[in-house]
Each structure stands twice: as C-alpha cells, then as structure tokens.
Design a protein around this motif. Structure first.
Motif, PDB file in Angstrom:
ATOM      1  N   UNK A 121       0.839  -1.206   0.000  1.00 53.45           N
ATOM      2  CA  UNK A 121       0.000   0.000   0.000  1.00 53.45           C
ATOM      3  C   UNK A 121       0.868   1.249   0.000  1.00 53.45           C
ATOM      4  N   UNK A 122       1.918   1.249   0.797  1.00 49.43           N
ATOM      5  CA  UNK A 122       2.834   2.403   0.818  1.00 49.43           C
ATOM      6  C   UNK A 122       3.475   2.581  -0.546  1.00 49.43           C
ATOM      7  N   UNK A 123       3.921   1.494  -1.169  1.00 43.49           N
ATOM      8  CA  UNK A 123       4.572   1.590  -2.473  1.00 43.49           C
ATOM      9  C   UNK A 123       3.615   2.093  -3.547  1.00 43.49           C
ATOM     10  N   UNK A 124       2.343   1.726  -3.448  1.00 41.10           N
ATOM     11  CA  UNK A 124       1.374   2.124  -4.474  1.00 41.10           C
ATOM     12  C   UNK A 124       0.814   3.528  -4.274  1.00 41.10           C
ATOM     13  N   UNK A 125       0.603   3.941  -3.028  1.00 42.84           N
ATOM     14  CA  UNK A 125      -0.135   5.181  -2.800  1.00 42.84           C
ATOM     15  C   UNK A 125       0.655   6.281  -2.104  1.00 42.84           C
ATOM     16  N   UNK A 126       1.644   5.943  -1.292  1.00 39.49           N
ATOM     17  CA  UNK A 126       2.390   6.979  -0.575  1.00 39.49           C
ATOM     18  C   UNK A 126       3.580   7.470  -1.389  1.00 39.49           C
ATOM     19  N   UNK A 127       4.354   6.549  -1.949  1.00 41.38           N
ATOM     20  CA  UNK A 127       5.535   6.945  -2.717  1.00 41.38           C
ATOM     21  C   UNK A 127       5.214   7.830  -3.921  1.00 41.38           C
ATOM     22  N   UNK A 128       4.117   7.577  -4.668  1.00 40.94           N
ATOM     23  CA  UNK A 128       3.803   8.508  -5.759  1.00 40.94           C
ATOM     24  C   UNK A 128       3.524   9.936  -5.271  1.00 40.94           C
ATOM     25  N   UNK A 129       3.015  10.080  -4.074  1.00 38.31           N
ATOM     26  CA  UNK A 129       2.771  11.419  -3.529  1.00 38.31           C
ATOM     27  C   UNK A 129       4.051  12.162  -3.204  1.00 38.31           C
ATOM     28  N   UNK A 130       5.105  11.432  -2.967  1.00 42.65           N
ATOM     29  CA  UNK A 130       6.381  12.071  -2.655  1.00 42.65           C
ATOM     30  C   UNK A 130       7.054  12.675  -3.882  1.00 42.65           C
ATOM     31  N   UNK A 131       6.558  12.367  -5.073  1.00 44.82           N
ATOM     32  CA  UNK A 131       7.156  12.944  -6.277  1.00 44.82           C
ATOM     33  C   UNK A 131       6.925  14.440  -6.372  1.00 44.82           C
ATOM     34  N   UNK A 132       5.968  14.971  -5.616  1.00 43.34           N
ATOM     35  CA  UNK A 132       5.720  16.417  -5.656  1.00 43.34           C
ATOM     36  C   UNK A 132       6.840  17.202  -4.990  1.00 43.34           C
ATOM     37  N   UNK A 133       7.712  16.529  -4.251  1.00 45.74           N
ATOM     38  CA  UNK A 133       8.820  17.205  -3.588  1.00 45.74           C
ATOM     39  C   UNK A 133      10.091  17.234  -4.425  1.00 45.74           C
ATOM     40  N   UNK A 134      10.059  16.644  -5.611  1.00 47.41           N
ATOM     41  CA  UNK A 134      11.227  16.656  -6.485  1.00 47.41           C
ATOM     42  C   UNK A 134      11.369  18.024  -7.144  1.00 47.41           C
ATOM     43  N   UNK A 135      12.583  18.417  -7.539  1.00 47.25           N
ATOM     44  CA  UNK A 135      12.787  19.701  -8.212  1.00 47.25           C
ATOM     45  C   UNK A 135      12.002  19.796  -9.519  1.00 47.25           C
ATOM     46  N   UNK A 136      11.857  21.004 -10.000  1.00 53.46           N
ATOM     47  CA  UNK A 136      10.958  21.336 -11.112  1.00 53.46           C
ATOM     48  C   UNK A 136      11.055  20.437 -12.351  1.00 53.46           C
ATOM     49  N   UNK A 137      12.156  20.314 -13.045  1.00 54.06           N
ATOM     50  CA  UNK A 137      12.067  19.519 -14.272  1.00 54.06           C
ATOM     51  C   UNK A 137      11.872  18.032 -13.988  1.00 54.06           C
ATOM     52  N   UNK A 138      12.447  17.528 -12.909  1.00 57.55           N
ATOM     53  CA  UNK A 138      12.359  16.110 -12.615  1.00 57.55           C
ATOM     54  C   UNK A 138      11.005  15.722 -12.045  1.00 57.55           C
ATOM     55  N   UNK A 139      10.411  16.589 -11.275  1.00 56.19           N
ATOM     56  CA  UNK A 139       9.129  16.290 -10.659  1.00 56.19           C
ATOM     57  C   UNK A 139       8.049  15.970 -11.683  1.00 56.19           C
ATOM     58  N   UNK A 140       7.959  16.776 -12.731  1.00 52.28           N
ATOM     59  CA  UNK A 140       6.948  16.561 -13.764  1.00 52.28           C
ATOM     60  C   UNK A 140       7.196  15.265 -14.533  1.00 52.28           C
ATOM     61  N   UNK A 141       8.450  14.989 -14.818  1.00 55.93           N
ATOM     62  CA  UNK A 141       8.778  13.792 -15.585  1.00 55.93           C
ATOM     63  C   UNK A 141       8.511  12.520 -14.791  1.00 55.93           C
ATOM     64  N   UNK A 142       8.923  12.524 -13.527  1.00 57.83           N
ATOM     65  CA  UNK A 142       8.711  11.331 -12.693  1.00 57.83           C
ATOM     66  C   UNK A 142       7.233  11.166 -12.378  1.00 57.83           C
ATOM     67  N   UNK A 143       6.543  12.266 -12.115  1.00 57.40           N
ATOM     68  CA  UNK A 143       5.106  12.219 -11.805  1.00 57.40           C
ATOM     69  C   UNK A 143       4.317  11.650 -12.989  1.00 57.40           C
ATOM     70  N   UNK A 144       4.789  11.871 -14.201  1.00 55.80           N
ATOM     71  CA  UNK A 144       4.097  11.348 -15.382  1.00 55.80           C
ATOM     72  C   UNK A 144       4.217   9.831 -15.492  1.00 55.80           C
ATOM     73  N   UNK A 145       5.232   9.252 -14.866  1.00 58.09           N
ATOM     74  CA  UNK A 145       5.471   7.814 -14.966  1.00 58.09           C
ATOM     75  C   UNK A 145       4.956   7.023 -13.775  1.00 58.09           C
TER      76      UNK A 145
END
Length: 93
Positions: free
Chosen positions: A22-46
């Motif tokens: 559950x953590x891997x599926x739902x919590x870790x994707x939420x942490x992508x919002x803390x990545x820096x600007x160009x990387x955050x959008x790219x990782x969030x898309x995947x």
C-alpha cells in the motif's frame, strides 16, 4: 483499476506485506511532488496513479502519448506480477 490491483498483488507477493504494498502504491507517488521542477513533472508522469488519464488522453499537459502510457502500465503489471511469481516460486516450496 485492474492494473493497480495486479501491481498491488505482485508487490504484496514480493514484499510479503500488505502495508508495504500500500505504501509503495499510494504513498511513494505522492512524494514525487517534492522533487525539483524539471524532474518532478517527468517522474510524476510515470507514476501508476497518474498514467490512467494519460492512457485516456484526457490529461492536461500529458507528457506521454496514450499508446506509450499504456505500454508503461503494461510494464508495471508485467514486472510486478512476474516478480511476485518468481518470489512465490522461490520462497514457498
């Protein structure tokens, strides 16, 4: 929704813990919002929860084409279920 269930099944088999899956599926994707600007959008898309609207072609500013997003979803499912099958075959004899 089926892809998320299959990925959860595979992760649960690999990690042997429902909470970890559950953590891997739902919590870790939420942490992508803390990545820096160009990387955050790219990782969030995947990340799996964000791929559904890209597969449907309704995402605003989608990074991936619908066909490519569907291939990424299929890769998630194949890796998770395949890893779960290998883990079950090796552990549970």
């Amino acid at each position: 929704m089926t892809a998320t269930a299959l990925v959860g099944l595979g992760l649960g088999a690999v990690l042997r813990s429902t909470a970890a899956a559950v953590v891997a599926l739902f919590v870790l994707p939420g942490l992508t919002s803390f990545l820096p600007a160009p990387w955050g959008d790219r990782v969030r898309a995947l990340v799996l929860p964000n791929l559904a609207e890209q597969v449907a072609g309704t995402g605003t500013g989608s990074v991936l084409e619908p066909v490519l997003a569907a291939c990424v979803v299929a890769a998630y499912v194949l890796l998770a279920v395949g890893g779960g099958a290998i883990a079950l075959l090796r552990r549970d004899v």
